[in-house]
Design a protein around this motif. Structure first.
Motif, PDB file in Angstrom:
ATOM      1  N   GLY A 103      11.724 -33.261  31.295  1.00  0.00           N
ATOM      2  CA  GLY A 103      12.573 -32.139  31.655  1.00  0.00           C
ATOM      3  C   GLY A 103      12.562 -31.049  30.603  1.00  0.00           C
ATOM      4  O   GLY A 103      11.741 -31.037  29.691  1.00  0.00           O
ATOM      5  N   SER A 104      13.503 -30.157  30.744  1.00  0.00           N
ATOM      6  CA  SER A 104      13.560 -28.974  29.906  1.00  0.00           C
ATOM      7  C   SER A 104      14.183 -29.260  28.551  1.00  0.00           C
ATOM      8  O   SER A 104      15.168 -29.985  28.445  1.00  0.00           O
ATOM      9  N   LEU A 105      13.642 -28.647  27.506  1.00  0.00           N
ATOM     10  CA  LEU A 105      14.225 -28.837  26.180  1.00  0.00           C
ATOM     11  C   LEU A 105      15.575 -28.165  26.062  1.00  0.00           C
ATOM     12  O   LEU A 105      16.321 -28.407  25.117  1.00  0.00           O
ATOM     13  N   TYR A 106      15.915 -27.328  27.027  1.00  0.00           N
ATOM     14  CA  TYR A 106      17.191 -26.637  27.000  1.00  0.00           C
ATOM     15  C   TYR A 106      18.351 -27.524  27.450  1.00  0.00           C
ATOM     16  O   TYR A 106      19.506 -27.150  27.301  1.00  0.00           O
ATOM     17  N   LEU A 107      18.020 -28.678  28.023  1.00  0.00           N
ATOM     18  CA  LEU A 107      19.044 -29.568  28.566  1.00  0.00           C
ATOM     19  C   LEU A 107      19.269 -30.765  27.645  1.00  0.00           C
ATOM     20  O   LEU A 107      18.317 -31.444  27.250  1.00  0.00           O
ATOM     21  N   ALA A 108      20.513 -31.047  27.330  1.00  0.00           N
ATOM     22  CA  ALA A 108      20.837 -32.147  26.428  1.00  0.00           C
ATOM     23  C   ALA A 108      20.311 -33.477  26.962  1.00  0.00           C
ATOM     24  O   ALA A 108      19.879 -34.333  26.195  1.00  0.00           O
TER      25      ALA A 108
END
Length: 124
Positions: A103-108
């Protein structure tokens, strides 16, 4: 056992600077992304900055671009967050994260490992 230990937080006046460190142990993270998140009281944990393992590419949330930099020292298994021109709204607990699972690195939820956090307080 993997451990991430943050340090460098504290109290600073608006306009000041702090450098956070995150020392990792238990395995090498040289090929893994590492990042920083923060969480203010009553708010969700938000992405601040990330650095890729292989490419070294960095990403920042818009609110810190031009003020914060992220760097890593693979020999020391450590990632840093240099924070300049600090504002009261930067006040939060800052967390180090390592290894993107998916997934995205922006999501914890995308990150595998977390530190215990270090408090940053910026006074006006």
């Amino acid at each position: 056992q993997v451990q991430l230990v943050e340090s460098g937080g504290g109290l600073v006046q608006a306009g000041g600077s702090l450098r956070l460190s995150c020392a990792a142990s238990g395995r090498t993270f040289r090929n893994d992304a590492m990042g920083w998140f923060r969480q203010a009281p009553g708010k969700e944990r938000e992405f601040i900055a990330g650095v890729r393992g292989s490419s070294g590419r960095t990403d920042f949330t818009d609110s810190v671009k031009g003020r914060f930099t992220i760097s890593r020292d693979n020999a020391k298994n450590t990632v840093y967050l240099q924070m300049n021109s600090l504002k009261p709204e930067d006040t939060a607990i800052y967390y180090c994260a390592a290894t993107l699972r998916s997934g995205s690195l922006y999501l914890a939820g995308s990150w595998a490992y977390w530190g215990q956090g270090t408090q940053v307080t910026v006074s006006s």
